[in-house]
Design a protein around this motif. Sequence first.
Motif, PDB file in Angstrom:
ATOM      1  N   GLY A 162       0.770  -1.234   0.000  1.00  0.00           N
ATOM      2  CA  GLY A 162       0.000   0.000   0.000  1.00  0.00           C
ATOM      3  C   GLY A 162       0.798   1.278   0.000  1.00  0.00           C
ATOM      4  N   LYS A 163       2.022   1.253  -0.494  1.00  0.00           N
ATOM      5  CA  LYS A 163       2.908   2.409  -0.418  1.00  0.00           C
ATOM      6  C   LYS A 163       2.531   3.530  -1.390  1.00  0.00           C
ATOM      7  N   PHE A 164       1.714   3.230  -2.382  1.00  0.00           N
ATOM      8  CA  PHE A 164       1.540   4.197  -3.463  1.00  0.00           C
ATOM      9  C   PHE A 164       0.094   4.641  -3.663  1.00  0.00           C
ATOM     10  N   ALA A 165      -0.642   4.747  -2.579  1.00  0.00           N
ATOM     11  CA  ALA A 165      -2.013   5.240  -2.655  1.00  0.00           C
ATOM     12  C   ALA A 165      -2.022   6.631  -3.286  1.00  0.00           C
ATOM     13  N   GLY A 166      -2.897   6.805  -4.274  1.00  0.00           N
ATOM     14  CA  GLY A 166      -3.003   8.100  -4.938  1.00  0.00           C
ATOM     15  C   GLY A 166      -2.084   8.275  -6.118  1.00  0.00           C
ATOM     16  N   LYS A 167      -1.192   7.311  -6.375  1.00  0.00           N
ATOM     17  CA  LYS A 167      -0.313   7.385  -7.550  1.00  0.00           C
ATOM     18  C   LYS A 167      -0.915   6.561  -8.676  1.00  0.00           C
ATOM     19  N   PRO A 168      -1.168   7.155  -9.833  1.00  0.00           N
ATOM     20  CA  PRO A 168      -1.822   6.422 -10.923  1.00  0.00           C
ATOM     21  C   PRO A 168      -0.893   5.433 -11.605  1.00  0.00           C
ATOM     22  N   PHE A 169      -1.508   4.419 -12.179  1.00  0.00           N
ATOM     23  CA  PHE A 169      -0.784   3.414 -12.961  1.00  0.00           C
ATOM     24  C   PHE A 169      -1.594   3.132 -14.211  1.00  0.00           C
ATOM     25  N   VAL A 170      -0.929   3.103 -15.357  1.00  0.00           N
ATOM     26  CA  VAL A 170      -1.595   2.860 -16.635  1.00  0.00           C
ATOM     27  C   VAL A 170      -1.007   1.615 -17.277  1.00  0.00           C
ATOM     28  N   LEU A 171      -1.889   0.724 -17.699  1.00  0.00           N
ATOM     29  CA  LEU A 171      -1.496  -0.552 -18.301  1.00  0.00           C
ATOM     30  C   LEU A 171      -2.173  -0.700 -19.656  1.00  0.00           C
ATOM     31  N   PHE A 172      -1.391  -0.888 -20.697  1.00  0.00           N
ATOM     32  CA  PHE A 172      -1.925  -1.165 -22.028  1.00  0.00           C
ATOM     33  C   PHE A 172      -1.932  -2.681 -22.218  1.00  0.00           C
ATOM     34  N   GLY A 173      -3.132  -3.280 -22.185  1.00  0.00           N
ATOM     35  CA  GLY A 173      -3.263  -4.727 -22.329  1.00  0.00           C
ATOM     36  C   GLY A 173      -3.742  -5.382 -21.050  1.00  0.00           C
ATOM     37  N   GLY A 174      -4.864  -4.904 -20.508  1.00  0.00           N
ATOM     38  CA  GLY A 174      -5.339  -5.385 -19.220  1.00  0.00           C
ATOM     39  C   GLY A 174      -5.871  -6.801 -19.216  1.00  0.00           C
ATOM     40  N   ALA A 175      -6.197  -7.350 -20.401  1.00  0.00           N
ATOM     41  CA  ALA A 175      -6.736  -8.705 -20.460  1.00  0.00           C
ATOM     42  C   ALA A 175      -5.687  -9.742 -20.819  1.00  0.00           C
TER      43      ALA A 175
ATOM     44  N   ALA B 211      -8.439  -2.386 -22.782  1.00  0.00           N
ATOM     45  CA  ALA B 211      -8.894  -3.740 -23.117  1.00  0.00           C
ATOM     46  C   ALA B 211     -10.037  -3.599 -24.111  1.00  0.00           C
ATOM     47  N   SER B 212     -10.394  -4.697 -24.743  1.00  0.00           N
ATOM     48  CA  SER B 212     -11.569  -4.666 -25.611  1.00  0.00           C
ATOM     49  C   SER B 212     -12.811  -4.605 -24.729  1.00  0.00           C
ATOM     50  N   PRO B 213     -13.875  -3.955 -25.178  1.00  0.00           N
ATOM     51  CA  PRO B 213     -15.097  -3.862 -24.362  1.00  0.00           C
ATOM     52  C   PRO B 213     -15.615  -5.219 -23.913  1.00  0.00           C
ATOM     53  N   SER B 214     -15.410  -6.269 -24.718  1.00  0.00           N
ATOM     54  CA  SER B 214     -15.914  -7.597 -24.362  1.00  0.00           C
ATOM     55  C   SER B 214     -15.181  -8.178 -23.158  1.00  0.00           C
ATOM     56  N   ASN B 215     -13.970  -7.675 -22.862  1.00  0.00           N
ATOM     57  CA  ASN B 215     -13.181  -8.191 -21.747  1.00  0.00           C
ATOM     58  C   ASN B 215     -13.152  -7.243 -20.547  1.00  0.00           C
ATOM     59  N   ALA B 216     -13.923  -6.177 -20.587  1.00  0.00           N
ATOM     60  CA  ALA B 216     -13.797  -5.110 -19.592  1.00  0.00           C
ATOM     61  C   ALA B 216     -14.120  -5.567 -18.171  1.00  0.00           C
TER      62      ALA B 216
ATOM     63  N   LEU C  27     -10.339  -7.847 -10.894  1.00  0.00           N
ATOM     64  CA  LEU C  27      -8.996  -8.057 -10.337  1.00  0.00           C
ATOM     65  C   LEU C  27      -8.459  -6.830  -9.607  1.00  0.00           C
ATOM     66  N   GLY C  28      -9.128  -5.688  -9.761  1.00  0.00           N
ATOM     67  CA  GLY C  28      -8.666  -4.495  -9.063  1.00  0.00           C
ATOM     68  C   GLY C  28      -8.526  -3.256  -9.924  1.00  0.00           C
ATOM     69  N   THR C  29      -8.861  -3.355 -11.212  1.00  0.00           N
ATOM     70  CA  THR C  29      -8.817  -2.187 -12.084  1.00  0.00           C
ATOM     71  C   THR C  29      -9.910  -1.197 -11.687  1.00  0.00           C
ATOM     72  N   THR C  30      -9.574   0.081 -11.701  1.00  0.00           N
ATOM     73  CA  THR C  30     -10.587   1.092 -11.401  1.00  0.00           C
ATOM     74  C   THR C  30     -11.255   1.625 -12.661  1.00  0.00           C
ATOM     75  N   HIS C  31     -10.521   1.630 -13.790  1.00  0.00           N
ATOM     76  CA  HIS C  31     -11.091   2.152 -15.028  1.00  0.00           C
ATOM     77  C   HIS C  31     -10.574   1.331 -16.216  1.00  0.00           C
ATOM     78  N   VAL C  32     -11.485   0.931 -17.090  1.00  0.00           N
ATOM     79  CA  VAL C  32     -11.138   0.196 -18.307  1.00  0.00           C
ATOM     80  C   VAL C  32     -11.489   1.059 -19.513  1.00  0.00           C
ATOM     81  N   LEU C  33     -10.489   1.353 -20.343  1.00  0.00           N
ATOM     82  CA  LEU C  33     -10.681   2.156 -21.539  1.00  0.00           C
ATOM     83  C   LEU C  33     -10.620   1.272 -22.779  1.00  0.00           C
ATOM     84  N   ASP C  34     -11.435   1.585 -23.755  1.00  0.00           N
ATOM     85  CA  ASP C  34     -11.473   0.826 -25.007  1.00  0.00           C
ATOM     86  C   ASP C  34     -10.108   0.911 -25.683  1.00  0.00           C
ATOM     87  N   ARG C  35      -9.528  -0.222 -25.961  1.00  0.00           N
ATOM     88  CA  ARG C  35      -8.186  -0.251 -26.554  1.00  0.00           C
ATOM     89  C   ARG C  35      -8.168   0.358 -27.954  1.00  0.00           C
ATOM     90  N   ALA C  36      -9.347   0.558 -28.588  1.00  0.00           N
ATOM     91  CA  ALA C  36      -9.420   1.111 -29.938  1.00  0.00           C
ATOM     92  C   ALA C  36      -9.416   2.637 -29.951  1.00  0.00           C
TER      93      ALA C  36
END
Length: 307
Positions: free
Chosen positions: A115-128, A151-156, A162-171
Amino acid sequence: MEGSVIGMSTGGKRWCRTAQKDYPAILAVDAVGTVGKPGEGVVDFDVGSLVLFEGSFINGRYIPPVHPSGSSRHREDRTFDQAASVPLGLTTAALARFDQGSAGLPLPWEESGRGKFAGKPFVLFGGATSVGQYSIQLAKLSGLSPVIVTASPSNASYPRSLGTTHVLDRALTPSALLSRITHLTGGAPVEIVFLTAQLPSLEPPVSVLAPGGTLATVWPVIDDAKRAAAPGRKVVRVYGGANTEVTRRTGHSLHRRLPRLLESGELKPNRVENLADGLKGIAAGLKKMEKGEVSGVKLVVGPQETL
């Protein structure tokens, strides 16, 4: 070891080549099985213990793991197939952010790093992707927030579980992604971006990364042109090998604590799809990956099922 199962990565179009010339040979990296008889001096494993591990290849020669990647005396909550999804995918996700060769963040599976990084954003391309699914869970252990993935909408729905707060359309276009991420982070600098999916260029992840930040990627080649496309930012290529001199400390620390993480439910294995006919099914599995017919799961093979 008995009852072996091996895994295949499905993190985008990633293909494995080896210089192996002598056969028969072991060509798999991830494996799982049960202990049939502990060797002399072995005290951590009993007969019947579930063992999962990651080997490696050096100059085309298979190198057994220098440490056990994990074990459990309780198999009821997971299958061989699920366990086979863990070693390489999890290690790659860990080394991308927590090893000194990348971002070097405190290890979240150790108490000092929780829990050391509360409030620090993380961005991942390829969540699925296989690696992406483990990366999300490690981000949650670190306290990183918000956790934004593509991720694709079908996999959102699965990355969210698993803990993601926001899923954006990979397209989305790079400009649209940057706008959405800036809005979601409230303008906070994004210091860590992880790319686990194959993209035409580094423009999308670089566009959201703050100056001085780290872009980790599983791309097999990071050349001068790719680094030049990210001025003022660190670009590192990550491979989940925990047996090198550079990565051994992080790898050993992770795998020593792996049984506890699995048994507590803090770490969930990938969703899996078993290929029929054992090793003969690998060719068909590769064809499915080539056609883009594998999404959100890891393909696994039971060598003992070979017909």
